[in-house]
Write an enzyme that holds these catalytic residues in place. Structure first.
Site, PDB file in Angstrom:
ATOM      1  N   SER A 102     -14.388   9.320  -3.745  1.00 18.99           N
ATOM      2  CA  SER A 102     -13.148  10.085  -3.836  1.00 18.99           C
ATOM      3  C   SER A 102     -13.296  11.453  -3.154  1.00 18.99           C
ATOM      4  O   SER A 102     -13.707  11.525  -1.998  1.00 18.99           O
ATOM      5  CB  SER A 102     -12.739  10.207  -5.307  1.00 18.99           C
ATOM      6  OG  SER A 102     -11.437  10.681  -5.457  1.00 18.99           O
ATOM      7  N   ASP A 219      -5.412   0.936  -5.323  1.00 14.81           N
ATOM      8  CA  ASP A 219      -6.164   2.097  -5.785  1.00 14.81           C
ATOM      9  C   ASP A 219      -5.355   2.952  -6.762  1.00 14.81           C
ATOM     10  O   ASP A 219      -5.840   3.359  -7.807  1.00 14.81           O
ATOM     11  CB  ASP A 219      -6.597   2.937  -4.574  1.00 14.81           C
ATOM     12  CG  ASP A 219      -7.374   4.168  -4.949  1.00 14.81           C
ATOM     13  OD1 ASP A 219      -8.622   4.112  -4.961  1.00 14.81           O
ATOM     14  OD2 ASP A 219      -6.748   5.218  -5.252  1.00 14.81           O
ATOM     15  N   HIS A 274      -8.517   3.070  -8.937  1.00  7.60           N
ATOM     16  CA  HIS A 274      -9.352   4.160  -8.418  1.00  7.60           C
ATOM     17  C   HIS A 274     -10.602   4.386  -9.261  1.00  7.60           C
ATOM     18  O   HIS A 274     -11.697   4.549  -8.718  1.00  7.60           O
ATOM     19  CB  HIS A 274      -8.535   5.450  -8.342  1.00  7.60           C
ATOM     20  CG  HIS A 274      -9.240   6.544  -7.605  1.00  7.60           C
ATOM     21  ND1 HIS A 274      -9.524   6.489  -6.251  1.00  7.60           N
ATOM     22  CD2 HIS A 274      -9.739   7.741  -8.026  1.00  7.60           C
ATOM     23  CE1 HIS A 274     -10.151   7.590  -5.876  1.00  7.60           C
ATOM     24  NE2 HIS A 274     -10.296   8.354  -6.935  1.00  7.60           N
TER      25      HIS A 274
END
Length: 293
Positions: A102, A219, A274
């Site tokens: 990320s 995601d 995610h």
């Protein structure tokens, strides 16, 4: 996947060295950098996957800027992560791998770009907004609870806004001129905002041997999800894929060169949220494990 390298001599000597515990495999250390709002504790499963499949691998999850501290300015974080990574590289003459999740993927890219003598072999960018972020997500609501994506530029594109990590890669496709004028992180990293260090940063980034980009359509945070593969919105919010981006066509930071070398791998996994990327064994087996040798 390549087999681990063994650095031993003739068969009789080999036996002696094994018995003495001297002969070791050749797996490179793996350095993990966490994302926004998390820290080392979220990567225990991923560390376990690596240790189980590549026994003896040194796995280091850097314990810096965890949780709310991850909102600190990106360049400040890059400075401190670079020092931590540099100390690991100095004791790893055969090289290291970077596995960055990320927001951490952008931190790692900046570390690579600003470190002239790094020995990173493979850079794995795990669901990272490499081309920027523009979306109404839970993460946005946590940082700016009274804003929607169309109004965040008013906060991000000024001097104070650039002191919040999310703003450092917030890329509003409807206000690109404001972005280029105000952004002091991603616009410089991509070379969209010219600066004196562009050529040096490009040379530094190109020291890596492999770039692995991982992302997927479910995601739910990286927006557009193709940003994990360097794709991004145009002014009509249509996604422009990586090879049609100006920074790719102009090769401002080396992406086109890596692609021409065959040094880039892209992985797409549907059905992964995610927060699941670093604990999903299918993702690990399909697009991480084979590069960590």
């Amino acid at each position: 996947m390549r087999t681990p390298r063994m650095s031993c001599g003739s068969p009789p000597l080999l036996l002696l060295l094994v018995l003495a515990g001297v002969c070791t495999d050749g797996y490179k250390p793996v350095i993990i950098v966490h994302g926004i709002f998390d820290g080392p504790q979220q990567f225990k499963t991923l560390s376990l996957y690596i240790s189980k499949t590549h026994p003896g691998t040194e796995v280091i999850v850097i314990d810096l800027y965890s949780n709310l501290a991850s909102l600190k300015p990106m360049w400040k974080q890059v400075h401190d992560f670079r020092k931590a990574i540099d100390s690991i590289m100095r004791r790893s003459p055969d090289g290291v791998h970077l596995l960055c999740f990320s927001q951490g993927g952008l931190i790692c890219r900046a570390v690579l770009s600003t470190t002239p003598d790094h020995n990173v072999h493979t850079f794995i960018s795990l669901s990272s907004p490499q081309a920027g972020q523009y979306g109404d997500t839970d993460y946005l609501k946590w940082v700016f609870p009274d804003c929607v994506k169309r109004t965040v530029f008013r906060i991000c594109y000024n001097r104070l806004g650039q002191k919040v990590s999310l703003c450092d890669y917030w890329k509003d496709p409807h206000h690109i001129s404001r972005y280029l004028q105000s952004n002091t992180f991603l616009a410089m990293l991509d070379g969209d905002r010219p600066h004196n260090d562009m050529n040096e940063w490009r040379t530094n980034f190109l020291r890596i041997k492999k770039l692995v980009l991982i992302g997927g359509p479910d995601d739910g945070v990286i927006t557009p999800w193709q940003s994990s593969h360097f794709g991004f919105y145009d002014s009509d919010e249509n996604v422009v894929e990586m090879r049609n981006q100006e920074f790719y066509k102009n090769d401002t930071f080396g992406l086109k060169t890596l692609d021409a070398r065959g040094a880039m791998a892209m992985c797409v996994f549907p059905g992964v949220k995610h927060v699941q990327w670093h604990s999903n064994f299918t993702v690990f087996r399909g697009c991480i494990e084979s590069w960590l040798t």
